[in-house]
Design a protein around this motif. Sequence first.
Motif, PDB file in Angstrom:
ATOM      1  N   HIS A   1       0.862  -1.187   0.000  1.00  0.00           N
ATOM      2  CA  HIS A   1       0.000   0.000   0.000  1.00  0.00           C
ATOM      3  C   HIS A   1       0.898   1.236   0.000  1.00  0.00           C
ATOM      4  O   HIS A   1       1.910   1.272   0.683  1.00  0.00           O
TER       5      HIS A   1
ATOM      6  N   HIS B   1       1.063   4.601   1.235  1.00  0.00           N
ATOM      7  CA  HIS B   1       0.372   5.360   2.284  1.00  0.00           C
ATOM      8  C   HIS B   1       0.403   6.861   1.985  1.00  0.00           C
ATOM      9  O   HIS B   1       1.465   7.471   1.907  1.00  0.00           O
ATOM     10  N   GLY B   2      -0.800   7.429   1.830  1.00  0.00           N
ATOM     11  CA  GLY B   2      -0.915   8.866   1.588  1.00  0.00           C
ATOM     12  C   GLY B   2      -1.092   9.222   0.132  1.00  0.00           C
ATOM     13  O   GLY B   2      -1.493  10.336  -0.198  1.00  0.00           O
TER      14      GLY B   2
ATOM     15  N   HIS C   1      -6.916   6.703   9.791  1.00  0.00           N
ATOM     16  CA  HIS C   1      -6.240   6.900   8.508  1.00  0.00           C
ATOM     17  C   HIS C   1      -7.173   6.608   7.334  1.00  0.00           C
ATOM     18  O   HIS C   1      -7.901   5.630   7.352  1.00  0.00           O
TER      19      HIS C   1
ATOM     20  N   HIS D   1      -7.534   6.034   3.078  1.00  0.00           N
ATOM     21  CA  HIS D   1      -6.863   5.723   1.811  1.00  0.00           C
ATOM     22  C   HIS D   1      -7.465   6.562   0.684  1.00  0.00           C
ATOM     23  O   HIS D   1      -8.647   6.896   0.712  1.00  0.00           O
TER      24      HIS D   1
HETATM   25 CU    CU Z   1      -2.607   4.334   3.863  1.00  0.00          CU
END
Ligand code: CU
Length: 545
Positions: A134, A136-137, A460, A462
Amino acid sequence: MLKRRQLFQFAGVAVVAGTVGAAGVYYGSRRSSELAGGPFRHYPFDPVAAANFQQKLFIPVGSGPFGVLDVAGPLKIRATAASFPLLPGRESPFLLYQTEQAGKAYQNPILRIESGARFTASLDNALREPTIIHWHGLHTPAAMDGHPASTIAPGGRYDYDFTVRNRGGTYWYHTHAHELTAEQAYHGLASFFLVDDDDQRRLAKALDLQLGVTDLPLVIQDKQFDAQGKLLYKPDAHEAMMGWLGDIVLANLTPNAVQAVTPRTYRLRLLNGSNSRIYRLAFVKDNTALNFTVIGTDGGLIERPETVSEAFLAPGERLDVLFDAGQAQPGEDIFLRSLAFDAMENEGPAGGMGGMGMGRMMASMSSSRLPLGAEFNVLKLSVTAGERVVAKLPATLSQVKPIPTTGAAQRKIELSMGQMRFLINGRTFRMDEIAFDVKRGAVEIWNISNPTLGMPHPMHIHGFSFQVLERIGSPPQVAATARFGQGRTVSDLGWKDTVLVWPGETVRVAIDFAHDYPGDQTYVFHCHNLEHEDGGMMINFRVKA
Ligand code: CU
Ligand code: C2O
Ligand code: CU
């Protein structure tokens, strides 16, 4: 919600079996043998003891482990089991991403790429278990995001191909294997993904910053090791519920790290890559917290430099800071330290049982000798002689356009606890269940609330970034640093993808669900306490075209 009494019954399994030591160490039957080494302060890599800080900080170089890889074409990445000398002279089993470019080999490379560039990579799973990466961000189509549904079997391959739409900033990539994220990330499957743009270059030029020299990516993680110096990961039921804590603290995989600095300004790109530990970071000299300047958060630079003396950093969050080492004299040491704080685990409004909060009791039962909220050091900066350079900080770093929120729909996101799991809107994760739809292009305000009987959760998203509008009902230790309007702290500024929600708080965030990917796109929203994520504190949301 789980009632205090039920919670106590759950905890009671261990509480009845042993006693809770005054020093916060649990001497119950299960762990007495593991504590045979004596009190924690005698442990050779104890991060509390300043004198232990002797290992040279691992600094990213041109290749090898954490080598900086300027992405110049399609990458072939292999997730593989390897070993790594995390503790000096002792090999530990470790999981790594391996790749090559232009004849150079990299392990867990720091990927660096220009905003707007195309990123193409294949992931080969050479592990003995399923995995997926993944980013992230990063804003990507759902199929490129590393959703747990994309997890591939051993021997499998996954192809990524997307345009990097994010602004310049410090992002990262890590495993998102369905229900195996915590264990795999803990064993190594994570590194940085740096995005460059004009703002970043302007800053680097103004402050004469050089990646790997005066601009240091710094991932902070806590680990446990067994007597042979091998990584240890075996959460019991209560650790699986609360999160796994280590008692040796690594900065760029270095325990008790030290870095020599000259009296000038350094950029530290701090990433909390821990499974569950929250840090309250400060730069400390002789027990005084020095000033540092925050220049960026999760999604790149904030508008102007902000000077503070401490900041919380939760798992998944990034904080981009400038630190002027000229605040000390050559020969002096400065510690990047995590200050003591109230972990607020399972604290009810009444403040716990007989003066001892449930959380403190739970924390004291952890196999980690370093409870959440304890004070310890992360990195020693030893100031050496050199030219005193006083940085002239630019007044403006970047532009952060506020998301227009007039008329935005409000959505309630409630964190809770039930059946010894943490839940989102009463749900536990189910791969085939969509918790709710949002309309592509819509702006929504999510009111994320955490009941007082709980623990802090780093939430968080996605696929998108958000802006923190307001923090309501913050505990005193958070409210004390909330001088950025609407109860916000410095970590709330700019573009975010992860936000820490403390017990009793409601954090209001604005999200703009605009993108131009065709059709419906399904992403996850979850707690970045990785044990919580694997335990199902995660939901699917679908962006409807
Ligand atoms: Cu993420
Ligand atoms: Cu860094 Cu879904 O996570
Ligand atoms: Cu959580």
